[in-house]
Design an enzyme around this catalytic site. Structure first.
Site, PDB file in Angstrom:
ATOM      1  CD  GLU A 138      -3.586   9.918  -0.204  1.00 39.97           C
ATOM      2  OE1 GLU A 138      -2.602   9.402  -0.798  1.00 39.97           O
ATOM      3  OE2 GLU A 138      -4.597   9.313  -0.014  1.00 39.97           O
ATOM      4  CB  SER A 178      -6.917  10.037  -2.621  1.00 41.76           C
ATOM      5  OG  SER A 178      -6.954   8.698  -3.074  1.00 41.76           O
ATOM      6  CB  CYS A 199      -1.098  -0.206   1.084  1.00 37.43           C
ATOM      7  SG  CYS A 199      -2.204  -1.170   0.721  1.00 37.43           S
TER       8      CYS A 199
END
Length: 555
Positions: free
Chosen positions: A445, A471, A120
């Site tokens: 973000e 994002s 991730c």
């Protein structure tokens, strides 16, 4: 001599061997290459909940090839769960901590090779940074992308849920329908299913040459993912045998390959933050200009969520990253002489894989792209003298050139309250400041405000500008990384409600339409917001982090 001999060979290393025997290692194992296996598994992140299985497959491959795997952990943050609260301040700082922690372990315990098991957002670049910093034979293997969700005949994903909140506020979606979305949008393990930051970085790891073909696109739940992990274990032993190191692979030409694929795919704007930080560890300093230069000559071939209807599984079936590179190669946009962790060049891999596009709807032909320019554009002007970034492939045509009226907020929370409260109108430009690397601190973000704008049906009429970041799931005229940031006295600190702002993406301009005399008065009268940071790690981060235009690296 093996690198691990530093801790296991010679008379004076008898105490060291005694401690290793205490872990269960036998004498015969100490005679073999020792490979560090970094496992970022945890029970918090959907992309990481299955990484223990992937790690076991890597270790099996290492043993098959005659090595001894020794596993150790590192941390990870789920950006989606950290979104829109103070937890997001911790996400970007975790990148540096991950890199540092791997360097610490792999220096204190000198491995002969290293395999990084990741998936991730900040974990991938953190691990890549560590690999290049240590420069021992290494490769990276991801846990793979999540499958898209499905409701009736429609595919859905995490962004559908984020945008669903705005649709509920607008009255287009019931709370019961939103609850169904919650349950079906993310159907299982893997990195969220669109071309968001995690999948962007996993795909680019492959394009740069630091991961095996298939790393970016083989779905998490496929047995093929475990088979790839076993081959990663086997391959690292070949890298050790041939002494092929990350800095042998990462050159300026492989950097350009990675950015070209970035532009063709329409990757997350976060790649503009992470790639400079990664390449700096190899002694290669790149700035924003190289992204724009390559974007201008590289067509955008893919519109994956959030820019379009397709997901990573569709890219997998369409030919994957090497399919994209085979198409770019038709126009000479890929350097095929670059070495990869296969031990072969990009060109040799293309031939061996018989790489080609299998679905020209998902990966457009090079002669008939979505656009002649790449997915990301770098803008400059009086509002962002040092530059800012926009994912132009996810911007509607109506918003490519626009003059709007500023609505200014000093935090993400204030902006979200205004958007969901119906206070933002067509033609407005939402400005969110004091969210940069130092001002946030941590450069949050902002998927919640951009998704709220889209969910309220304003993404073709309202732009969002911030010194924070977005994002990879963001769509619309979302312009981030404004540099210098407000905390450092950048022009964004002096924008006022009612100011006019010009956005001109085709001509790469972003201008605050306020005359110099007025701006000078504001600089003399408006004080920079005082930072009140309680967290020790965030205080340290705010002190050390560079501008977003340099990748928010530690100076």
């Amino acid at each position: 001599m093996m690198r691990s001999d530093k801790m296991k060979k010679g008379l004076e290393k008898a105490p060291h061997r005694s401690l290793m025997h205490a872990t269960g290692l036998i004498k015969e194992e100490l005679d073999k290459p020792i490979i560090g296996v970094v496992n970022s598994a945890n029970e918090l992140i959907p992309g990481h909940v299955h990484l223990n299985r992937v790690t076991e497959a890597v270790k099996a491959g290492i043993r098959l090839a005659g090595g001894v795997p020794l596993e150790f952990p590192t941390i990870g943050v789920c950006d989606g769960i950290a979104m829109n609260h103070e937890g997001m301040k911790m996400s970007l700082p975790s990148r540096e901590l991950i890199a540092d922690s791997i360097e610490i372990v792999a220096t204190a315990h000198p491995f002969d090779g290293l395999v990084c098991v990741t998936n991730c957002d900040k974990i991938v670049p953190g691990m890549l940074m560590a690999m290049l910093r240590l420069n021992i034979p290494s490769l990276i293997i991801s846990g793979g992308p999540m499958l898209a969700g499905r409701i009736k005949d429609k595919t859905v994903d995490l962004i559908t849920v984020f945008e669903g909140v705005g649709r509920v506020k607008k009255g287009e979606l019931s709370e019961a329908e939103l609850e169904e979305l919650e349950l079906k949008a993310c159907p299982g393990c893997g990195s969220c299913s669109g071309m968001f930051t995690a999948n962007s970085m996993n795909c680019l790891s492959e394009a740069i040459g630091l991961a095996l073909p298939g790393n970016g696109t083989i779905p998490a739940v496929f047995a093929e993912r475990l088979r790839l992990a076993k081959y990663a274990g086997i391959k690292v032993m070949e890298l050790v045998d041939k002494n092929i190191r990350p800095r042998d692979i990462v050159t300026l030409e492989s950097v350009k390959n990675g950015i070209a694929v970035d532009m063709a795919l329409g990757c997350s704007t976060n790649t503009v933050l992470h790639l400079p930080a990664v390449f700096r560890e190899a002694g290669i300093n790149i700035d924003l200009e190289i992204f724009d230069e390559i974007s201008r000559i590289t067509p955008n071939l893919c519109k994956l969520s959030p820019a379009g209807p397709y997901h990573i599984e569709d890219l997998y079936y369409a030919g994957g990253i090497y399919g994209v590179m085979s198409e770019l190669d038709k126009k000479g946009l890929i350097n095929k002489d670059c070495l990869t962790v296969t031990g072969k060049t990009i060109g040799e891999n293309l031939v061996e894989l018989d790489a080609k596009v299998l679905n020209y709807e998902v990966i457009k032909p090079i002669d008939s792209p979505h656009s002649n320019e790449g997915g990301i554009a770098i803008l400059r002007g009086s509002l962002a003298p040092d530059g800012c970034v926009v994912k132009q492939s996810a911007v509607s045509p109506e918003m490519m050139k626009r003059t709007g009226i500023a609505k200014v907020f000093d935090s993400e929370e204030e902006a979200v309250e205004a958007i969901l409260g119906g206070k933002i109108k067509k033609g407005d430009i939402v400005v969110i400041r004091y969210e940069g690397p130092k001002g946030g601190p941590g450069m949050r973000e902002m998927l919640t405000p951009t998704s709220a704008i889209a969910g309220m049906g304003l993404d073709k009429d309202v732009a969002l500008i911030t010194d924070g970041r977005f994002s990879g799931g963001t769509r619309g005229a979302a312009i981030g990384h404004v540099s210098p940031e407000a905390q450092e006295g950048g022009p964004i600190a002096y924008v006022m409600d009612g100011d006019k702002i010009l956005i001109d993406i085709p001509n790469r301009k972003i201008e605050l339409l306020v005359d110099e005399e007025e701006l000078k008065k504001r600089k003399n009268s408006i004080k920079i917001k005082e930072s009140k940071i309680k967290s020790k790690i965030l205080r340290r981060y705010a002190k050390l982090a560079s501008s977003a235009s340099k990748g928010a690296i530690f100076e």
